[in-house]
Design an enzyme around this catalytic site. Structure first.
Site, short mmCIF file in Angstrom:
data_model
loop_
_atom_site.label_atom_id
_atom_site.label_comp_id
_atom_site.label_asym_id
_atom_site.label_seq_id
_atom_site.Cartn_x
_atom_site.Cartn_y
_atom_site.Cartn_z
N ASP A 97 -40.35 7.62 -3.06
CA ASP A 97 -41.18 8.79 -3.31
C ASP A 97 -40.89 9.22 -4.75
O ASP A 97 -39.83 8.92 -5.31
CB ASP A 97 -40.86 9.91 -2.32
CG ASP A 97 -42.03 10.88 -2.13
OD1 ASP A 97 -42.91 10.90 -3.02
OD2 ASP A 97 -42.06 11.58 -1.13
N TRP A 98 -41.84 9.93 -5.34
CA TRP A 98 -41.75 10.20 -6.77
C TRP A 98 -40.53 11.07 -7.10
O TRP A 98 -40.39 12.16 -6.56
CB TRP A 98 -43.04 10.86 -7.22
CG TRP A 98 -44.07 9.89 -7.75
CD1 TRP A 98 -44.77 10.01 -8.91
CD2 TRP A 98 -44.51 8.66 -7.17
NE1 TRP A 98 -45.60 8.92 -9.09
CE2 TRP A 98 -45.47 8.08 -8.04
CE3 TRP A 98 -44.18 7.97 -6.00
CZ2 TRP A 98 -46.09 6.85 -7.78
CZ3 TRP A 98 -44.81 6.75 -5.72
CH2 TRP A 98 -45.75 6.21 -6.61
#
Length: 802
Positions: free
Chosen positions: A229-230
């Protein structure tokens, strides 16, 4: 040679030609959304984009909107895997149009608690329903030659302290519930997965070798790539050894030179690196950007986005209550309709956070009903406004202008409303490093004289001008605030401005763009003219309802209630909407309440209204679909994919204690909990416009499954209809295993004309009879097999011995 074999050959050729430096470079983002190209091996840049209801693309582009489908909760409410596959194909088509290779969807975390902020972005509280809908969606996207990343692996079932919370899940619950949708969807062939922000049982997910390496890759034999995930990856060696394959985005990347040093030092074996590279190249080969590898080529007819959005919406609407058969309405008999609630004019069509995309248009309930009832007067009154922020300004000449140093114009585009929002990159062709300001300008003609309100919504250093005068100059958030946090939790500052009716004024809002926040821009102008007080708004709505043939009250949540980045504190409707419903219902006995919310809300007025229709976040065709259902042109086909509780106290907590969120309930989540608290609406609930008689049930032997349930039923009403046949299993007689009273084992939609019979054939998966006890173990015995309209409306029962 098969295409799969040719792709594997191309991957191996590419790996053999890469040096260690290029291997490492391939595994990190070159910017916010893409991996770097390696022309020397014929590899183009792999581009990713957020979903799951539309495709945003890689930069802010209001001139290139995306089809916006209903929310994932709505898609799951259809209980229709073929429709889910169509939704996936629609979004895959959008990805190809926008040059996107991988859609960052679907979200298949479970509805452990309706307080979860991204509840609307997930499918269901049930792992089987989640897995089947998610697998069909993934298959649909990938039918178009576009990859998916099933997310968020695993335990990201709430938002509070998501970067640091340690989710403590027992092994049995982890296997039977939370991992189950991922197992189903990866077995269906998902090409990617996304590692979650949170920690599970003491290990952060981007470093979780026992789950990512041992379970996902080895035990399940999955050959896809895991992307963080970012900004979730925060270590080098631990995340590289823990199974992560790609780190995103470029800023804050803990790999790059640090990973290269670790490989050369022997801390990360090169064979581990090679496995990551193979997975990324395999994904590239599948989406058709690796030379010599045949991508998956779509051979499907083009889909009409509006038609798909409208069909999903009508199939998803859940008719929760319909006393005296108030619905459907007879449009020919209606002369005056009171349409009440602020959301009737400003429909909430999708949830907040990274799930937000920009629709080409939105048909509001007001627009939809007015178009569908040309012979009737549709009288609108807001009644009660749940929005804590002023609505975005819409006026003449709205324009966004992006400037560099010296006021040089880098980009200019017209705006439908005064909002500029992007996460990642500015418009194509604009260098983020050259960007200095974003300016919104327009010409406002006041409809009335008096004190108007303008507001700044967003974050950053801004200047607001009206008629050339500076109204505000300064910061609208603390300088040290984390940009990603404030992006999801932007603030509002309001300013009273005296204006004269008909005298147009120029308004402008200028945002200073700093390099630290260039990837997170969220700013806008809100506006409200002088108007009645909250009490007067309510009085006017009641008066409109009193004089109408029917009153339709649209209530719901706002972006400040349901969004990524935070959890809900209550399931109560915001503002004075409950009061609006009660007063309207008292004034007009023909009151229909339309609930425009992506997840459960409380309904203290439920027994006071004859009809309640749940529409979720219904996408761009919201009002058209609503008119179809209210007027009987389409049947509300939805069934609840999750239990709707009656009180806040009945929802599991999402608040960690000492950094730990303990799933002490184990496998007893949602309808499986067996709690004595009666829900507002049970799992699987939903009414239609006809009635059904369940006539017979039998279990046939089936060598591929534990058996196939055959249910025969008849449409006993006067209209064609659609039913979702739900099959539940009950615990084996005499077993000592602690299990729920019943659990979903299969389902199937059926349709029939009035008086006709239809047969549903529903296979029972062997896993439905197993529990996790250091491995999957079948529990022998005699099980109840129940055919049901909903969890609380079970029609037929038989038995099956295992």
């Amino acid at each position: 040679m098969s295409d799969d074999a040719r792709r594997e050959e191309a991957v191996e050729r590419a790996v053999a030609r890469l040096g260690v430096e290029d291997k490492v470079r391939l595994l990190s983002g070159q910017d916010f959304w893409a991996l770097p190209a390696l022309p020397e091996i014929g590899l183009a840049s792999l581009v990713m984009s957020d979903g799951p209801v539309g495709v945003r693309g890689t930069g802010w582009a209001p001139d290139d909107p995306s089809v916006v489908l209903p929310s994932p909760t709505a898609l799951a409410a259809t209980w229709d895997v073929e429709l889910a596959r169509t939704a996936g194909r629609m979004l895959g088509q959008e990805c190809r149009r926008k040059g996107v290779h991988v859609l960052l969807a679907p979200t298949v975390n479970l509805h452990r608690s309706p307080l979860g902020g991204r509840h609307f972005e997930c499918y269901s509280e049930d792992p089987l329903l989640t897995g089947e809908v998610g697998a069909a969606y993934v298959t649909g996207v990938q039918d178009q030659g576009v990859g998916t990343t099933v997310k968020h692996f695993v335990g990201n079932d709430s938002e509070t302290d998501r970067m640091s919370v340690d989710v403590r899940i027992g092994e049995r619950a982890l296997r039977e519930l939370y991992l189950a949708p991922f197992a189903r969807i990866t077995a269906a062939g998902a090409w990617g997965a996304m590692a979650a922000y949170n920690t599970v049982n003491g290990l952060t997910m981007t470093e979780h070798g026992p789950l990512q390496n041992d379970v996902l890759k080895r035990e399940w034999g999955w050959d896809g790539a895991i992307v963080s995930d970012w900004t979730a990856a925060r270590s080098t060696v631990a995340s590289a050894l823990g199974g992560l394959d790609v780190v995103m985005p470029a800023f804050g990347d803990p790999w790059g030179p640090a990973l290269l040093r670790a490989v050369r030092a022997g801390e990360v074996p090169e064979k581990v690196l090679d496995d990551k590279v193979r997975r990324v190249l395999r994904l590239a080969a599948r989406v058709g950007i690796l030379d010599g590898a045949p991508g998956v080529r779509p051979s499907l007819p083009a889909l009409d986005g509006a038609q798909v959005a409208r069909e999903i919406a009508t199939r998803s609407f859940v008719l929760a209550r319909n006393e005296r058969n108030l619905l459907p309405l007879d449009g020919g008999e209606l002369r005056r309709v009171a349409l009440l609630g602020a959301l009737a004019a400003d429909a909430r069509v999708l949830g907040g956070g990274s799930a937000q995309v920009f629709p080409p248009y939105v048909i509001s309930p007001r627009d939809g009903l007015a178009a569908a009832l040309p012979g009737a007067s549709v009288v609108y009154a807001p009644g009660a406004d749940p929005r804590p922020h002023l609505p975005a300004l819409a006026c003449d000449g709205l324009t966004a202008t992006l400037r560099g140093s010296g006021f040089r114009v880098l980009h200019s585009t017209p705006l439908p409303v005064a909002t500029v929002r992007w996460m990642g990159a500015p418009p194509s062709g604009v260098d983020p490093d050259a960007l200095s300001t974003v300016e919104i300008t327009g010409r406002l003609t006041p409809p009335a004289s008096g004190v108007h309100e303008l507001s700044i919504i967003g974050f950053g250093q801004v200047v607001l001008r009206v008629a050339g005068d500076v109204i505000f100059e300064g910061a609208v958030f603390a300088d040290d605030a984390d940009p990603e946090t404030v992006f999801h939790e932007s603030v509002e500052r309001r300013f009273p401005v005296p204006l004269t009716a008909g005298e147009a004024v120029d308004v402008s809002l200028t945002l200073e763009v700093r390099p630290a926040v260039a990837g997170f821009v969220n700013v806008g102008l809100g506006y409200a003219p002088p108007g009645p007080s909250p009490d007067e708004l309510l009085d006017r709505a009641v008066a409109a309802a009193r004089d109408a043939d029917v009153a339709v009250v649209v209530v719901g949540t706002t972006e400040e209630v349901e969004s990524e980045g935070f959890d809900r504190t209550t399931l109560a409707l915001p503002g004075r909407q409950d009061e609006l419903v009660r007063r309207v219902a008292a004034a007009n006995p023909r009151t229909i309440v339309v609930v425009n919310a992506g997840s459960p809300v409380l309904m203290p007025w439920l027994d006071e209204v004859p009809a309640v229709l749940l529409t979720w976040f219904p996408g761009q065709e919201a009002g058209a679909a609503l008119a179809d259902v209210l007027l009987g042109l389409a049947e509300p086909g939805g069934r609840l994919p999750t239990t709707w509780p009656r009180r806040d106290e009945d929802a599991l907590s999402t608040t960690p204690s000492g950094g730990i969120l303990a799933y002490e309930e184990g496998v007893f989540v949602g309808y499986r909990s067996g709690t004595a608290a009666a829900p507002l609406f049970p799992f699987g609930h939903g009414l239609g416009y006809t009635t059904w008689s369940y006539e017979s049930i039998a279990v046939e032997t089936d060598p591929a499954h534990a058996g196939t349930v055959v249910v025969r039923l008849r449409n006993t009403g006067s209209r064609p209809g659609r039913e979702i046949v739900q099959i539940y299993l009950g615990a084996a007689v005499g077993t000592t295993v602690d299990r729920p009273d019943r659990w979903l084992a299969g389902f199937a939609p059926v349709s029939a004309a009035p008086g006709h019979t239809v047969e549903a054939r529903i296979p029972l998966p062997p896993r439905a009879f197993q529990i996790w006890d250091d491995g999957w173990q079948a529990v022998p015995g005699t099980y109840r097999v129940e055919a049901a309209h909903s969890l609380h409306d079970r029609r037929l029962t038989t038995e099956l011995s295992i």
